[in-house]
Design an enzyme around this catalytic site. Structure first.
Site, PDB file in Angstrom:
ATOM      1  N   TYR A 266       0.577  -1.250  -0.196  1.00 20.14           N
ATOM      2  CA  TYR A 266       0.128  -0.244  -0.220  1.00 20.14           C
ATOM      3  C   TYR A 266       1.216   0.676  -0.131  1.00 20.14           C
ATOM      4  CZ  TYR A 266      -3.411   3.678   1.756  1.00 20.14           C
ATOM      5  OH  TYR A 266      -4.027   4.690   1.540  1.00 20.14           O
TER       6      TYR A 266
ATOM      7  N   GLY B 123      11.022 -10.588  12.139  1.00 21.47           N
ATOM      8  CA  GLY B 123      10.341 -11.494  10.961  1.00 21.47           C
ATOM      9  C   GLY B 123       9.684 -11.286  10.877  1.00 21.47           C
TER      10      GLY B 123
ATOM     11  N   GLY C 266      10.837  -5.174   1.584  1.00 25.52           N
ATOM     12  CA  GLY C 266       9.272  -5.919   1.742  1.00 25.52           C
ATOM     13  C   GLY C 266       9.698  -6.330   0.164  1.00 25.52           C
ATOM     14  N   ASP C 267      10.739  -6.122  -1.273  1.00 26.78           N
ATOM     15  CA  ASP C 267       9.909  -6.505  -2.103  1.00 26.78           C
ATOM     16  C   ASP C 267      11.215  -8.471  -1.833  1.00 26.78           C
ATOM     17  OD1 ASP C 267       9.095  -4.718  -3.211  1.00 26.78           O
ATOM     18  OD2 ASP C 267      10.116  -4.027  -3.550  1.00 26.78           O
TER      19      ASP C 267
END
Length: 317
Positions: A167, A231, A257-258
């Protein structure tokens, strides 16, 4: 493009980075960035055949993006040169050692003009896995229609679909995101989200357990919840697996995150069990935060052991 392990699509931005305030001038360095391209590079470095589809500007900036993708082994046969629209730009200024400020210039970009016709050929080539993010459908009406079409077509063909909610507050409201992403999640086998993004693919205000239960009932096989320094958790119908974060010195959290998603999808393609997929995911996240740049620090397959020995054991409950 036949034989592709992973197909993804979306806008690839040109990032111009400064080590100080932009208003003071000074040198800028040019980089390729984008959630989907980050995942494609991560998979390619681990030896998988990754392809990216979409549009880039038909100028030197578009050529720069294509050159970077090709140098990383990403298949660009599905990338179209758009002669009428500019490259999307992102300016980063480092204001303090711990604070980086971002300015976007992406409205009306080539990447935002993605449409269904851009995806017909790449999807017809039969990738093993199709990866989507919540960024692309926020870019334009045509991009949103293209993502929805691709998700529906891939799921109907039995292709594994992954969706990273990803988002972005600057692109749309939570209400608009929820309206688009909740139905999109129904086509996905894997949904990836941080804890505060889960209700964008579930009932408004739903807690983690409620959101996950709803997604599993709708046919999602695995729900991955990113917990940052704590984690990650992976939910399936068989229970919950937790993996601790790898203890590293974080220097840049952009792209973590990617990287996490790329690690998980690599494990999926390699046929690893759930705990080992999650372990590879947190390992790639650690590589990302321990290096500057969105994707530059991601490992090759022969480098995974440099950090995986530090991963705390996974637990199943």
């Amino acid at each position: 493009m036949s034989g592709v392990d992973l197909l993804t699509f979306g806008e690839v931005l040109v990032s111009l980075r400064s080590t100080g305030p932009l208003h003071l001038g000074g040198p800028l360095t040019m980089h390729m960035v984008g959630a989907e391209s980050n995942v494609a590079v991560g998979l390619s470095r681990l030896g998988h055949r990754a392809a990216l589809a979409g549009r880039v500007s038909d100028d030197e900036l578009g050529e720069f993006v294509l050159r970077e993708l090709r140098a990383e082994g990403v298949d660009t046969d599905g990338v179209r040169r758009d002669p009428d629209r500019p490259a999307g730009l992102m300016f980063l200024e480092r204001r303090t050692a711990d604070l980086t400020r971002v300015v976007y210039r992406r409205a009306g970009s080539a990447g935002s003009a993605l449409d269904v016709d851009d995806l017909r050929g790449p999807l017809a080539a039969g990738p093993r896995l199709v990866h989507l993010t919540g960024i692309t459908p926020a870019l334009s009406d045509s991009a949103r229609a293209a993502v929805t079409w691709a998700a529906r077509e891939a799921a109907s063909a039995g292709t594994t679909v992954s969706l990273d909610v990803n988002y972005r507050t600057r692109l749309w409201s939570r209400e608009a995101a929820r309206a688009a992403l909740t139905p999109l999640a129904g086509y996905a086998s894997v949904v990836v989200a941080s804890a505060d993004e889960l209700d964008l693919v579930a009932e408004p205000g739903a807690d983690e357990d409620t959101a996950v239960a709803g997604l599993l009932r709708r046919g999602v096989h695995t729900v991955l919840v990113k917990l940052g320094a704590d984690g990650a958790r992976a939910h399936t119908r068989d229970g919950v697996v937790h993996a601790a974060a790898v203890p590293v010195t974080a220097v840049d959290t952009v792209g973590a995150g990617d990287a996490f998603t790329a690690g998980y999808l690599s494990g999926h393609l390699d046929g690893l069990d759930l705990a080992d997929r999650l372990q590879r995911a947190v390992a790639l996240g650690a590589f990302a935060v321990a290096a500057h740049g969105d994707w530059e620090g991601l490992p090759r397959r022969d480098e995974l052991s440099l950090i995986t020995g530090s991963v705390a054991g996974t637990t199943l409950r």
